[in-house]
Each structure stands twice: as C-alpha cells, then as structure tokens.
Design a protein around this motif. Structure first.
Motif, PDB file in Angstrom:
ATOM      1  N   SER A  25      49.291 131.828 124.754  1.00  0.00           N
ATOM      2  CA  SER A  25      50.594 132.101 125.360  1.00  0.00           C
ATOM      3  C   SER A  25      50.503 133.211 126.398  1.00  0.00           C
ATOM      4  CB  SER A  25      51.603 132.488 124.275  1.00  0.00           C
ATOM      5  OG  SER A  25      51.135 133.611 123.531  1.00  0.00           O
ATOM      6  N   LYS A  30      51.086 130.199 130.283  1.00  0.00           N
ATOM      7  CA  LYS A  30      52.449 130.098 130.817  1.00  0.00           C
ATOM      8  C   LYS A  30      52.465 129.256 132.081  1.00  0.00           C
ATOM      9  CE  LYS A  30      56.285 132.998 132.431  1.00  0.00           C
ATOM     10  NZ  LYS A  30      56.743 134.405 132.632  1.00  0.00           N
ATOM     11  N   THR A  48      52.857 124.107 121.337  1.00  0.00           N
ATOM     12  CA  THR A  48      52.155 125.301 121.807  1.00  0.00           C
ATOM     13  C   THR A  48      51.888 126.220 120.628  1.00  0.00           C
ATOM     14  OG1 THR A  48      53.218 125.183 123.973  1.00  0.00           O
ATOM     15  CG2 THR A  48      52.224 127.291 123.357  1.00  0.00           C
ATOM     16  N   GLY A  50      50.595 129.963 119.240  1.00  0.00           N
ATOM     17  CA  GLY A  50      50.372 131.371 119.539  1.00  0.00           C
ATOM     18  C   GLY A  50      50.350 132.164 118.247  1.00  0.00           C
ATOM     19  N   VAL A  56      55.462 133.151 122.265  1.00  0.00           N
ATOM     20  CA  VAL A  56      55.526 131.806 122.838  1.00  0.00           C
ATOM     21  C   VAL A  56      56.963 131.471 123.206  1.00  0.00           C
ATOM     22  CG1 VAL A  56      55.018 129.363 122.494  1.00  0.00           C
ATOM     23  CG2 VAL A  56      53.538 131.093 121.438  1.00  0.00           C
ATOM     24  N   ILE A  88      56.800 124.931 118.816  1.00  0.00           N
ATOM     25  CA  ILE A  88      56.093 126.205 118.858  1.00  0.00           C
ATOM     26  C   ILE A  88      55.622 126.506 117.445  1.00  0.00           C
ATOM     27  CG2 ILE A  88      56.329 128.687 119.230  1.00  0.00           C
ATOM     28  CD1 ILE A  88      58.471 128.020 121.344  1.00  0.00           C
TER      29      ILE A  88
END
Length: 434
Positions: A25, A30, A48, A50, A56, A88
């Motif tokens: 992240s 990004k 994603t 993190g 995140v 996430i």
C-alpha cells in the motif's frame, strides 16, 4: 504495447475482467491501483493486502474509491468481489487463497516477506508480477524455477528501469543488432546517504525514507542492473560497475566503452551519472552487417562501432497494466531470469562496522549494495545485500569494505537462506558455506 490495448478492450467488451490482487500500500501500489481501476478497461484490483488495513483504506479513499470491504474472511471476500466491491485485507494467506484472483502484484520491496508470499501464491495456483527488483535480483532465478514447477507464471514488470531496459534490449536485438551495454541514467549518487539525510525528500513525495535512501546510495540501481544481467546473461565490467559521470547526451558517450572488452564479457550492464536524457535508459549495440551500418548512418546514428538507442523516461506504475496483460494473455514476461544468477548485489560497509552491529538492510544506515559477477561472489564468499538485514557482524569491517558470509551471524529459520542455497544449484555453482 499496441496488442495489449486491443486485448484489454476485448476483455472489457466481453465482461471477462482480469482480477488482480495488489500486495502493498505504498506510493507505487497506490499508483498501480489508480492506473488499473481508473484508467484500464478489462482489468480491476479486486483485493489489496496491507499490514495495516487503515493504510490501505486511506489509499482507496484518497483515490475516490469508496466501494470496498475490509475483511479477513475468505467467503466474505469472494462474495464482495462477485458483487463488484474492492476487498481490503490484512491476511495474506486469505488473499492468496481467493479463487477469483488470477494474478498477484508484489510491490513491497521486502525480501523475506516477498519470498514467502510468492511461494504461497504459487502453491495456490496464482501467477505473480513483481515490482520488487530487490527480491528479483536476490532470488529471481529460484523463484522463476519454482513458478514453473507449480505451473504458474512469474516475471518482473514494466515501468521501472529494468523492464523498460529489457523492452529496449529486445527491440534492438530484434533488428539484428548485438546489444553490448544495457545502461541506466542516474541524476545523482552518494554511497553514504541515510534515512536521516533523505527524510525531507522522502516526505515531499510521500515516500519511505528507507526507500529514498535505497535510490540515493546506489543500492537500487545495483539491484535493477542485476535483474537485467540475470535476464540477458550480461555481466559487469568491474565491481560496482564503471559508473561514468557526464552531463552529455548518451548518444555522445559510446566512446567511453571498449568494444572488444564488451564483446569478451558478452555485454555489460552499467550506468552513467548526470547524462541526458534523464531519467532514461539506453542500449549500446553493434553490428557486422555493412548494409545495416550504411543505413544506421543515414538514420543519424553515427559510424559505430557502438550505436546508441535510448528511451528518455520510465513511467513506473503507468505501465503496470500492460505488463499484467502481456504476462497473462500473451505469455510474454517483461523480464525473467534466463538461468541461474549472473550478477549479484553484494553488501558493503557504509561506515565502520563493529562486532555486535546489527545490519539494517537495504536503504539503511550501515551498508550499501554493489553489483558483482556471480562467479566472483561465490569465489569470495560475499554476503548478498538482499539477505543482509538482521545479520550480526562478528568482526571489525572498515568503511567501504565488502562483507563476507564469514563476517556475520545469520538469523535462524529464514526462508531466504534456504532459497539462496537452492538457487546456487541452478547453474552448478560452488556452494557458499553459510
């Protein structure tokens, strides 16, 4: 890549959306998330990972992407992805197990975590595109071998200098020329920069000071050029590379290199500090074809024997989507190792080191990395920079001296040390005694 935009449009039109998992992240992650979700048809970042879900979340919020779910539960994540939500998670094992994810992108710059994650991904049938030159330089050959054993794809991505250089290398080679130098153009280099000296610069770009130090002290370029060497078979002309300094355009600097020496080595990877166009990459190539020489001169490329080809920029995460599509839809990895290691990055003291000092790794206060040919690394039993973090010094090492395996105590139980030993067997090298 012209083929790629057509293919991605076909995916979008047919609803066959390529679902990507993003690992990391930071600023590069990004940028990749923004590029894929907001600007790439036929592809999305479905999940994603993190270490901090809040970090995140802040990335997604800053990009205006608010339709997400925070979860570490596999079933909930699969349901959310099916509904078009972004997931996430703080659970890397869950992410690797997601059936809806086809490919993972590794962007952390971490070595141990990166290696562990890639093996988990491979075992779960996931393809991997890496934006982690540090990991690929250190363990790329064995990771590529493991990927093939599991029947999945692995490659380093486009956008950063290694991928951009490899594209140029392939282009030049496809015209019948012989590449002899794969070069990187740096704006500055100071071996002794630290996270303290780079703190302000890092803050101005939302960057980790350790990462900024990695760029400034020359370690990053060493990792990048090592990746290219391992993907082409090229070597370095000397420890640390030649590293010429000049403010001229690379077209005017072919005279710096001894063509016969380049041919003896089978080509080299190198860099020039201060040259133009910055921050580009270049390939110097030669040819024995008289007809080609005639029209290279007609094209204003000079009289040889080295001809200069360059790209004046590298576009970081802007090229990541094309890398993913190339790997997945055309089986065309941007950069992969051709066999075992050719050039490694070794550990060098940034200051005097004393018994009991704990090495802080890439971008730290205590060491920097230099390229060295793999056979020499094995002969001298040199410590790779990528596995130096956490090692404890057991003797006095003066500033700018190399660190050997015998100079350190290595932490117990690390996967990267096991993989390093396996990697040495790929090209039947003499085993390093750890």
């Amino acid at each position: 890549m012209i083929l790629v935009d057509t293919r991605l449009k076909q995916r979008a039109d047919s609803g066959n959306i390529l679902k990507v998992g993003m690992i990391g992240s930071g600023e590069m992650a990004k940028g990749m998330i923004n590029q894929i979700i907001n600007h790439t048809p036929g592809m999305t970042v479905a999940c994603t990972y993190g270490r901090s879900a809040d970090k995140v979340k802040s990335v997604f919020d800053s990009l205006g992407l608010t339709q997400y779910l925070l979860t570490n539960e596999l079933e909930a994540a699969e349901t959310a992805i099916a509904q078009g939500l972004y997931v996430i998670t703080e659970d890397i094992d869950m992410m690797c197990a997601l059936q809806s994810i086809e490919i993972l992108v590794e962007s952390t710059g971490a070595i141990e975590f990166g290696a562990e994650t890639l093996l988990k991904a491979f075992k779960n049938g996931k393809h991997v595109l890496s934006f982690n030159a540090e990991l690929d330089s250190t363990l790329g050959p064995i990771l590529y071998k493991k990927a093939k054993e599991y029947g999945v794809k692995y490659a380093l991505g486009d956008g950063d200098q290694p991928g951009v250089t490899m594209n140029l290398y392939r282009y030049v080679k496809s015209m019948g020329f012989t590449p002899l130098v794969c070069g990187n153009i740096k704006g500055m280099q100071d071996r002794y920069r630290t996270p303290d000296t780079q703190k302000a610069f890092a803050a101005s770009w939302g960057m980790n000071p350790v990462m900024a130090t990695n760029f400034a002290d020359g370690t990053k370029i060493s990792f990048e050029q090592s990746c290219i060497a391992n993907g082409t078979g090229m070597k370095v002309a000397q420890r640390g590379m030649l590293g010429f300094e000049s403010t001229e355009h690379v077209d005017k600097l072919t005279h710096l290199f001894d063509v016969e020496r380049l041919k003896e080595l089978g080509g080299i990877v190198d860099y020039i500090v201060g040259a133009q166009p910055s921050p580009g990459v270049f390939v110097y190539a030669t040819t024995d074809d008289e007809f080609s020489k005639k029209y290279l001169k007609y094209g204003k490329l000079g009289d040889g024997p080295l001809y200069s080809f360059y790209q004046p920029y590298h576009l970081l995460f802007f090229d990541i989507a094309s890398s993913i599509c190339r790997l997945m839809d055309f089986d065309d990895g941007v950069l992969v190792p051709i066999n075992g290691p050719v050039v490694d990055v070794i550990t060098v003291a940034k200051r005097d080191l004393h018994p009991g000092d704990l090495l802080d790794g890439i971008g730290g206060f205590k060491t920097y990395g230099l390229c060295e040919n793999h056979d020499q690394v094995v002969t001298e039993n040199l410590l790779p920079m990528g596995i130096s973090e956490g090692c404890v010094i057991n003797k006095f090492i003066p500033k700018d001296e190399v660190v050997h395996y015998s100079d350190v105590q290595i932490p117990d139980g690390r996967l990267i040390d096991e993989l390093m030993l396996e990697q040495l067997e790929i090209n039947k090298s003499v085993m390093i005694k750890v």
